[in-house]
Each structure stands twice: as structure tokens, then as C-alpha cells.
Design a protein around this motif. Sequence first.
Motif, mmCIF file in Angstrom:
data_model
loop_
_atom_site.group_PDB
_atom_site.id
_atom_site.type_symbol
_atom_site.label_atom_id
_atom_site.label_comp_id
_atom_site.label_asym_id
_atom_site.label_seq_id
_atom_site.Cartn_x
_atom_site.Cartn_y
_atom_site.Cartn_z
ATOM 1 N N ALA A 80 0.837 -1.192 0.000
ATOM 2 C CA ALA A 80 0.000 0.000 0.000
ATOM 3 C C ALA A 80 0.874 1.245 0.000
ATOM 4 O O ALA A 80 0.427 2.333 -0.348
ATOM 5 C CB ALA A 80 -0.912 0.008 1.223
ATOM 6 N N GLY A 81 2.145 1.076 0.402
ATOM 7 C CA GLY A 81 3.120 2.161 0.365
ATOM 8 C C GLY A 81 4.060 1.999 -0.807
ATOM 9 O O GLY A 81 3.808 1.221 -1.732
ATOM 10 N N ARG A 82 5.185 2.681 -0.744
ATOM 11 C CA ARG A 82 6.108 2.701 -1.882
ATOM 12 C C ARG A 82 7.255 1.714 -1.755
ATOM 13 O O ARG A 82 7.936 1.444 -2.741
ATOM 14 C CB ARG A 82 6.699 4.120 -2.034
ATOM 15 N N PHE A 83 7.471 1.170 -0.555
ATOM 16 C CA PHE A 83 8.662 0.349 -0.326
ATOM 17 C C PHE A 83 8.309 -1.038 0.201
ATOM 18 O O PHE A 83 8.981 -1.575 1.075
ATOM 19 C CB PHE A 83 9.606 1.074 0.657
ATOM 20 N N GLY A 84 7.259 -1.607 -0.350
ATOM 21 C CA GLY A 84 6.789 -2.898 0.140
ATOM 22 C C GLY A 84 7.740 -4.042 -0.114
ATOM 23 O O GLY A 84 7.735 -5.040 0.617
ATOM 24 N N ALA A 85 8.572 -3.958 -1.139
ATOM 25 C CA ALA A 85 9.432 -5.096 -1.506
ATOM 26 C C ALA A 85 10.603 -5.276 -0.557
ATOM 27 O O ALA A 85 11.153 -6.375 -0.458
ATOM 28 C CB ALA A 85 9.946 -4.924 -2.938
ATOM 29 N N GLY A 86 11.014 -4.226 0.136
ATOM 30 C CA GLY A 86 12.150 -4.361 1.042
ATOM 31 C C GLY A 86 12.930 -3.067 1.159
ATOM 32 O O GLY A 86 12.694 -2.103 0.424
ATOM 33 N N LEU A 87 13.865 -3.060 2.105
ATOM 34 C CA LEU A 87 14.717 -1.900 2.341
ATOM 35 C C LEU A 87 16.171 -2.285 2.088
ATOM 36 O O LEU A 87 16.642 -3.282 2.621
ATOM 37 C CB LEU A 87 14.562 -1.396 3.777
ATOM 38 N N PRO A 88 16.892 -1.488 1.310
ATOM 39 C CA PRO A 88 18.314 -1.770 1.069
ATOM 40 C C PRO A 88 19.160 -1.337 2.263
ATOM 41 O O PRO A 88 18.648 -0.760 3.232
ATOM 42 C CB PRO A 88 18.625 -0.912 -0.161
ATOM 43 N N GLY A 89 20.454 -1.600 2.194
ATOM 44 C CA GLY A 89 21.362 -1.135 3.224
ATOM 45 C C GLY A 89 21.337 0.374 3.335
ATOM 46 O O GLY A 89 21.094 1.089 2.356
ATOM 47 N N ILE A 90 21.607 0.880 4.534
ATOM 48 C CA ILE A 90 21.475 2.303 4.818
ATOM 49 C C ILE A 90 22.433 3.151 3.993
ATOM 50 O O ILE A 90 22.216 4.355 3.820
ATOM 51 C CB ILE A 90 21.701 2.556 6.328
ATOM 52 N N GLY A 91 23.484 2.548 3.431
ATOM 53 C CA GLY A 91 24.502 3.323 2.715
ATOM 54 C C GLY A 91 24.166 3.665 1.285
ATOM 55 O O GLY A 91 24.905 4.416 0.642
ATOM 56 N N ASP A 92 23.044 3.170 0.738
ATOM 57 C CA ASP A 92 22.741 3.416 -0.675
ATOM 58 C C ASP A 92 21.230 3.364 -0.890
ATOM 59 O O ASP A 92 20.605 2.315 -0.691
ATOM 60 C CB ASP A 92 23.430 2.378 -1.559
ATOM 61 N N GLY A 93 20.653 4.485 -1.308
ATOM 62 C CA GLY A 93 19.203 4.567 -1.474
ATOM 63 C C GLY A 93 18.706 4.353 -2.887
ATOM 64 O O GLY A 93 17.524 4.580 -3.166
ATOM 65 N N GLN A 94 19.564 3.893 -3.798
ATOM 66 C CA GLN A 94 19.143 3.756 -5.197
ATOM 67 C C GLN A 94 17.912 2.872 -5.360
ATOM 68 O O GLN A 94 16.994 3.188 -6.126
ATOM 69 C CB GLN A 94 20.280 3.162 -6.042
ATOM 70 N N MET A 95 17.888 1.759 -4.633
ATOM 71 C CA MET A 95 16.782 0.821 -4.834
ATOM 72 C C MET A 95 15.503 1.284 -4.137
ATOM 73 O O MET A 95 14.414 0.781 -4.429
ATOM 74 C CB MET A 95 17.197 -0.579 -4.403
ATOM 75 N N LEU A 96 15.619 2.246 -3.234
ATOM 76 C CA LEU A 96 14.420 2.905 -2.725
ATOM 77 C C LEU A 96 13.824 3.782 -3.816
ATOM 78 O O LEU A 96 12.605 3.795 -4.036
ATOM 79 C CB LEU A 96 14.758 3.750 -1.494
ATOM 80 N N PHE A 97 14.671 4.531 -4.520
ATOM 81 C CA PHE A 97 14.188 5.334 -5.642
ATOM 82 C C PHE A 97 13.566 4.446 -6.712
ATOM 83 O O PHE A 97 12.538 4.795 -7.307
ATOM 84 C CB PHE A 97 15.333 6.156 -6.241
ATOM 85 N N LEU A 98 14.179 3.298 -6.966
ATOM 86 C CA LEU A 98 13.662 2.389 -7.983
ATOM 87 C C LEU A 98 12.250 1.925 -7.626
ATOM 88 O O LEU A 98 11.340 1.940 -8.471
ATOM 89 C CB LEU A 98 14.601 1.187 -8.122
ATOM 90 N N GLN A 99 12.042 1.544 -6.357
ATOM 91 C CA GLN A 99 10.694 1.153 -5.915
ATOM 92 C C GLN A 99 9.719 2.320 -6.018
ATOM 93 O O GLN A 99 8.568 2.154 -6.438
ATOM 94 C CB GLN A 99 10.730 0.667 -4.471
#
Length: 654
Positions: free
Chosen positions: A314-333
Motif C-alpha cells: 500500500a506504500g512505496r517500499f513494500g518489496a524491502g529496504l536496502p542497506g542504509i549506505g545506498d538509497g538507489q533501490m528505494l528510488f527504484l521502488q
Amino acid sequence: MTAPGKWSEMLGLVWAVRDKDLRFYYERSEVGNVILPLVVLRRLDFVLAPTKSKVLAKAAKVQGGPDSSADLLAHVAGQSFYNTSKFDFPTLVTQDPDNILDNVMDYLNGFSPNVRDIIAKFAFVKEVEHMNEVGILLRVLGKFASSEIDLSPQHVSNLDMGYLYEELLRLVSDLSNKEAGDHFTPREVISMMVHLLVTDSLDLHTAGKVITVYDPACGTGGMLTETEKQLLAINEKAKVYLFGQEINLRSHAVCTSDMLIKGQDATNIVRKDTLAFDGFPDRRFDYVIANPPYGVDWSESMDAVKREHERGFAGRFGAGLPGIGDGQMLFLQHMVAKAKTADEGGGRVAVVLDGAPLFSGDAGRGENNIRKWLFENDLVEAIIGLPPQLFYNTGINTYVWVLSTAKRPERQGLVQLIDARDLYEKRPVSLGYKRHDLGETHISEIVRTYEAFIESSRCKIMPNEEFGYTKIVVDRPLLARYELTDETIAAIRSDKAFAKAKEADRVAIINAIESDVPWSARSYAEAEATVTRWLAQAGKTAKAIRDCILSAITIADPDGLPVPSAKGGVIADGTLRDAEYVPLTADIEDFIEREVLAIWPDAWSDRGNDKVGYDVPFTRLFYKYQPPRALEEIDAEIKSSQQRILALLAEVTG
């Protein structure tokens, strides 16, 4: 980047102001605080010039002040902004120069609220006051008011203004020693990304078609500008609406001013942390395009991101959270979440990332879980490997991911990989780290390869599941013998569990043990019986004491016997634990039989620990074997070098 043109000419003139007029009064890192807003304001000044007199006349008749009739004045100006001050850049310099500070403040306050907001974000009033204090305000304004720095739309197009902004920001960034993650996207890379975005859209030529474009890391708006340009080139009657989000204050100010100039709604550019705050919670878009920062820590957004993750899909990051040092895959989600769903007609995403999202994270971990979700939901359409040294502030390898929420039938279940790492031309002059360009022929080849959707030496087409694997844990038994020595007794004495026993019990047990020195056994049963006999000398004792003694006398030995576990079976040797990665297309039991048991017949795998992961081994898939040079060739080269060295020595010793 495009061939040098008007933007390049203007860049030299603007940067000369920095070199000649500002450098002695500003730190290197502060120059952008003056240069960038002056360029923006001078451009706005030129845009408003044709209707300036009409706006002043209408403003004189407005009841309740100009701000109360903002829409009316904007209409008269023919823009979404206006200025009701009697001054413009030329008159600021020529009229009443003794009161330059007051006049500049009048000019700045005469802008419409949306431009005043931009001025505030630049914190430009503080710079005006500083320049006046050190005595350079009139001189600097005079340079920008001169006929040489002609930023009128007739002289410098909107596209060229984008180039000028971008190059100024790069230069300012270099002076500020910004980190490599804060890079800027070359226009030829944007052009290639936009081509890939729109080439698979079937109804772009519909008259009056409404198209929405969103960039969640829009910077100064370069990607939005280029996307709009190419969409209108395809369909000049389309209605393109641009949306963006940017955290950097100055970049946001430049972007909103550019939107004003182009007639876009500048309120659609939100200044918020994209990861922490969804600027458009109720909207999804036809096209989503971005170049988010690489390898940048997202800890400042962590609390908000975790709350969003807890909402699941229901939110933007349902698939998971990457390591704190790199937010690229948060942007991708986030970008996938902001693309229109298949039910809404589908949305397309193009994003440039570094190599980490291809393979970072082990199976079951955040990054890998995100990749798993993307592939298992058939969202990844293509991945293009770009040449190195394309970007101004970093020379790392980059990849463009193209995603779709509604793939065409022939692409469903498949991912296209395109190796474009050798498609570039060297720049005659480097711009920071940027030493290579994508030429038009290179962009055309990439787009043709994508559209053809046929395998070649440059293109591979693979089913989603071929990127997946099951990680299984393989254990082997602990093999051991049992031995009692002086070192063993010392280890028992120093054990914390043994130290907690009553002193009388400890003495009795140690006496029993020492009476058997030296002692050894091969089987666990014999060792266990011996330990039971030692403990019997002390009466009732804790299980922890029994375990510590057994542990002390157990010696790992590859020629020993398996150690049984309390639950049946045998104890695993942690030092021999291994992981095997079984392709999803393979039968796991057959794999274990063929690849594991054939080598270690006593091995086993607890299948309850299986984890599914996905990686994209881009480099390996396009690896080309290069045979070593012939020995004769190497020998000849060495001999030639030796002869040159001897000749040089002979000249020296003469």
C-alpha cells in the motif's frame, strides 16, 4: 552533450563575472549563490520585457495591490509570472545608481509571489546586501545588464538555457567539492533514455493526447525538459505536463524558474525529500524518469522510510529496504509505485543507476528482495550498460533500467540486456570526469537494438527466471576424536559455567579428571560415558558443566568420527558450512546429488533455510575471451626494451 552553441558562449561570459568580479569577495564554494540566481533573474527579465509596459499600466489600476490580482497580471504578462517594479536590469544600472540597493530590493519585491519564492530559496537578498557592502553590486549587475550577456529567448532557446544551467551547476559543484553522488546527467544520456521510454508507446500521435512526466530527483529539470522536447517533436499537439521533486534548494529554484519560463505549472515541482515524502500521493504518471544519487546514505530519511515500508505494498517500499549506505533501490521502488498501473493504461520507467543494484545483497536481504520482486512481477523490460566516464562528477559504470507495468505481449516474461559500453566518442576536452560522449549514431544503435528485440553480440534476451537462483546451505558433519591433556584441564577450570559450581563439586570433578590423565577415545559414546563417570564424583551437576567438559575434550579431526546431536543425526561443522546457488531452472535435489554428494557423500542441506534471490551478472554475460599474447611476441618486446635501456646507459656512461 550537444555541440557548443549560444549556451557555451553565454557560459564563458557569465563565468568571466566570477573570475573578474566575484572571486576576491566570495569563497570558491559560495560563487554559485550569486551566479545562479543572477542567470535566472536575467532570463526572467528578458522573457518579461515585451509586456513590461502593459503590466505596469495594469498594475497601476489594480485595487488592493498586485498580489491580489496575480492571475490578471500574469495574463497580461503572457506568462505565469510578472514584475510590477519600474526597474529592469538595464534601468537598475543606469537610473539612480547611488541608490542601487534600494532599487534592487524594489525590483526583487516587484516579482510575482512564485518568483519571490524562488528568490527566497536562493537566499539572494543576503547576497545583494553583501555585494553592496563590498562595493561590487552595481558592477556585477552592469555585467549582466550588458548587451553581451543576451539571455533572451530569441538568442538562447529554452533547451540552451538548460545546458547553461547544467554546466554552471557542474562548475559550481566542482568548486564546492560536492560528493560523486551529486552528479548531473548529460543531455545525450537523457535523450537516449527518453527514446527508450517513448519508443514502445503506441498512441503517442493521438491529437491532443495528455501526457504526464515525473522525475523524483529532478535537479534543475534537465530530464523533464528533454522529455517534453522529444514528446512534442513526436506529437506537437500533445499536452505534456511536467512534475518533479527535488530536495536541493538551489536546484529546485532553478527548476521552478525554468518551468515558469516554459509555461508549466511551477507548483508541480515539489521541494521535499522524495524518500521521506511522496510529493504526489494521489497521482501516477505515464512516464517516470530519473538519475537518482548513487551510494548516498539515506539515514536521515530512515524513520519515514520504515513507516512507509510497514504499509507493505500500500506504500512505496513494500518489496524491502536496502542497506542504509545506498538509497538507489528505494528510488527504484518509488518510481515503479508512481508509474500508472496496467489498469490505468500502463506506465513506463527509465532510471540510470550504478552497478550495485544489479547484484548487491545476498538472497533474503533487502536489495535482493527488491530485485526479486521486480523480476517476479515482470516489471524489468531492459537493462543497458553505458560507457564509462559519461558523467561530469563521477567516472563509474552506469546502467539504464527500463521498466514497464504493462509489457507488450512479445516482451512478457523476458528481459533484454544491451551492452553499449563500447559505444562512445572521446571528447576533445574533458568536462570534469566526463571524457566520453554518446553520439547520435550511438543513441540510434542502442534504440534500434532495443526495438529490434533480437539477440546479437550486443543484445541478450532472457526469461526472468534465468536471473533467479535458490541459495541452499550445505552442511557437513563435525568429525572429532576426544583427548584429555593438561591444556584440556586448564580450559575446564577457566570455563564460566564450571566456575559457578560449588567448590567441593569442582574439586571432586577435577580430581576425577586428573586421575585419568592421559586419556583419549575415538567414539562420542565412550567420551560421554567417561564424562558421566567424572561428574558422578560430585553428585548432581548442571548440564552446562557436562557440556563444557565435553567441548574441552573434543578435538576436530578429519580422520575422526561424526559427533551425534541430541536430536538425532549429527552435529554440523560450522567451519565447513557452505552455500550453493542453484538456478531456478534446475531441480534442486538433482543439483545436490550431482554437485554436492558426488564430492561430499556425508553432506546434507536443511531445505528449510532455502532462500530465493535474483542477480544480473551483466559483465559475465557479455564476457569475451581475450587469448593471451604469444610468448614469442612477449619475448621480442622484452628484448627490444632491454636493447633500448642498454643504448641509453651507453649514452650516459659515454
